[in-house]
Design an enzyme around this catalytic site. Structure first.
Site, PDB file in Angstrom:
ATOM      1  N   TYR A  54       0.834  -1.207   0.000  1.00 42.66           N
ATOM      2  CA  TYR A  54       0.000   0.000   0.000  1.00 42.66           C
ATOM      3  C   TYR A  54       0.868   1.256   0.000  1.00 42.66           C
ATOM      4  O   TYR A  54       0.476   2.286  -0.555  1.00 42.66           O
ATOM      5  CB  TYR A  54      -0.951  -0.005   1.190  1.00 42.66           C
ATOM      6  CG  TYR A  54      -2.151  -0.885   0.975  1.00 42.66           C
ATOM      7  CD1 TYR A  54      -3.257  -0.417   0.275  1.00 42.66           C
ATOM      8  CD2 TYR A  54      -2.169  -2.194   1.433  1.00 42.66           C
ATOM      9  CE1 TYR A  54      -4.362  -1.229   0.048  1.00 42.66           C
ATOM     10  CE2 TYR A  54      -3.267  -3.018   1.215  1.00 42.66           C
ATOM     11  CZ  TYR A  54      -4.353  -2.529   0.521  1.00 42.66           C
ATOM     12  OH  TYR A  54      -5.443  -3.340   0.290  1.00 42.66           O
ATOM     13  N   GLU A 103      -8.172  -6.877   5.427  1.00 39.05           N
ATOM     14  CA  GLU A 103      -7.448  -7.991   4.818  1.00 39.05           C
ATOM     15  C   GLU A 103      -6.736  -8.830   5.867  1.00 39.05           C
ATOM     16  O   GLU A 103      -6.670 -10.063   5.740  1.00 39.05           O
ATOM     17  CB  GLU A 103      -6.486  -7.458   3.760  1.00 39.05           C
ATOM     18  CG  GLU A 103      -7.232  -6.986   2.512  1.00 39.05           C
ATOM     19  CD  GLU A 103      -6.461  -6.004   1.657  1.00 39.05           C
ATOM     20  OE1 GLU A 103      -5.214  -5.945   1.786  1.00 39.05           O
ATOM     21  OE2 GLU A 103      -7.101  -5.280   0.868  1.00 39.05           O
TER      22      GLU A 103
END
Length: 396
Positions: free
Chosen positions: A95, A135
């Site tokens: 990310y 997640e």
């Protein structure tokens, strides 16, 4: 939480985003793959070439900017993306890479000034943390299940069965001989491949096609023109070969009570998640009405017809109807279909009139739009219509 100034600054960029469209995400992906080519091992490069992923990412960015004051409205989309990310085994550190290239893209394309870049940096950080948290939960859930695992796990192909001219099924069992995690009917497997001759590792998601049995998994793959992975599986994969699988995932699944009527509506290979649903309904002796409505080009490409008939015979209230758009002479002689032409659900209006009925759709996006429009015109509530897109998500 984001402060009011950050929210206002991000929302002020919406007209610029809309004007630029997917050119923004095209620049982003080109930049990211140039600076971080290792990510080509994760992303589906076919979706990069056809532009689907660029469009999907742009829509996600625009939706986030538009709903930045109402993040709960984004949770269904977050769940869909997070489930897919776990199939790709996306990690928190990735990310940071995406964030770096997103901000650099905004700077290079618009030169908006540091205030705007700082606002988008904060906004991206909040969204990234939402994904990372969800997640992590999914990874933990998958690893904690009986027969579950972390990362990928080697499985052996134990059966390869042609089901039509275009569709072949594959059955997998774990190399370690252990049990395998259960899943919800409608979910998919992440299949990781890098055979000889592949420039990059390729990851694909294929719907599971039967009720969980704790021993192995079955998928069915349509051979696509120019599809690198589907053609390799059809022409080169053999019984005994080992592939690596990520745990079952996906936000599209059937969850109904025994007395809830169900319609399974599909076209082409879109029947694959429906097969798992039908198998589950049959083996659990579902008491309410079950409809199987399927559209195919003709009998040559119509897969699993015998299996559907066999499962249907075990259900007390089952209606099946098949449409062939262009039946062959053999199809007509054998009467293996019910109607010719496009799917017309008004023919079955009596079978779908129960207001409690839940509808599950899968197939090409145009087909699902066509079917959903018919359902709504027949009085079905949008809340009762559930659908799955193969590839990047699109709104019907």
């Amino acid at each position: 939480m984001l402060d009011a100034q950050t929210i206002a600054t991000v929302k002020a960029t919406i007209p610029l985003l809309v004007e630029t469209g997917p050119k923004l995400t095209a620049h982003f992906y080109d930049r990211m793959f140039t600076h971080n080519p290792e990510l080509k091992e994760i992303f589906n490069m076919s979706n990069q070439r056809n532009g689907d992923q660029r469009e999907a990412l742009f829509n996600a960015i625009a939706a986030y900017a538009s709903n930045i004051e109402n993040l709960p409205a984004l949770l269904p989309a977050v769940e869909k993306i997070a489930q897919k990310h776990t199939s790709f085994q996306i990690k928190p550190e990735q990310y940071n890479i995406v964030g770096t290239h997103l901000l650099a893209t905004l700077d290079e394309m618009f030169n908006p000034g540091q205030e705007v870049l700082d606002a988008w940096g904060k906004a991206y950080g909040v969204l990234a943390n939402v994904f990372i948290h969800r997640e992590a939960e999914i990874y933990h859930e998958n690893a904690s299940k009986d027969g579950g695992w972390e990362g990928t796990r080697p499985f052996r192909i134990v059966a390869k069965t042609p089901r039509s001219a275009l569709i072949t099924s594959f059955e997998f069992e774990p190399v370690d001989g252990g049990t395998v995690a259960e899943y919800r009917p409608g979910q998919y497997l992440g299949v990781w491949l890098k055979p000889e001759g592949f420039a990059h590792q390729e990851i694909r998601q294929y719907s599971l096609t039967r009720k969980p049995d704790g021993k192995g998994y079955r998928i069915a793959v349509k051979r696509e023109d120019g599809g690198q992975v589907s053609n390799w599986l059809h022409h080169h994969a053999s019984v005994g070969d080992v592939v690596h699988l990520a745990a079952p995932a996906g936000d599209f699944f059937m969850n109904v009570a025994a007395d809830t009527p169900v319609s399974l509506i599909s076209a082409g290979v879109g029947q694959t998640p429906m097969l798992a649903m039908l198998d589950t309904l049959a083996k659990e002796q579902h008491t309410a009405q079950v409809n199987w409505f399927h559209a195919a080009e003709n009998g040559d490409v119509h897969a699993f017809a015998d299996e559907v008939s066999e499962l249907g015979r075990t259900l007390p209230r089952f209606t099946a109807h098949t449409w062939y758009r262009e039946p062959t002479e053999a199809d007509r002689a054998q009467r293996v279909f019910d109607s010719e032409g496009l799917m017309d659900l008004s023919q079955l209006e009596a079978a779908i009139s129960d207001p409690a009925m839940q509808f599950y759709l899968c197939g090409p996006v145009g087909f699902m739009q066509f079917a959903a429009k018919q359902l709504v015109s027949l009085g079905v509530n949008n809340e009762n219509i559930h659908y799955e897109c193969f590839g990047p998500h699109k709104v019907l």
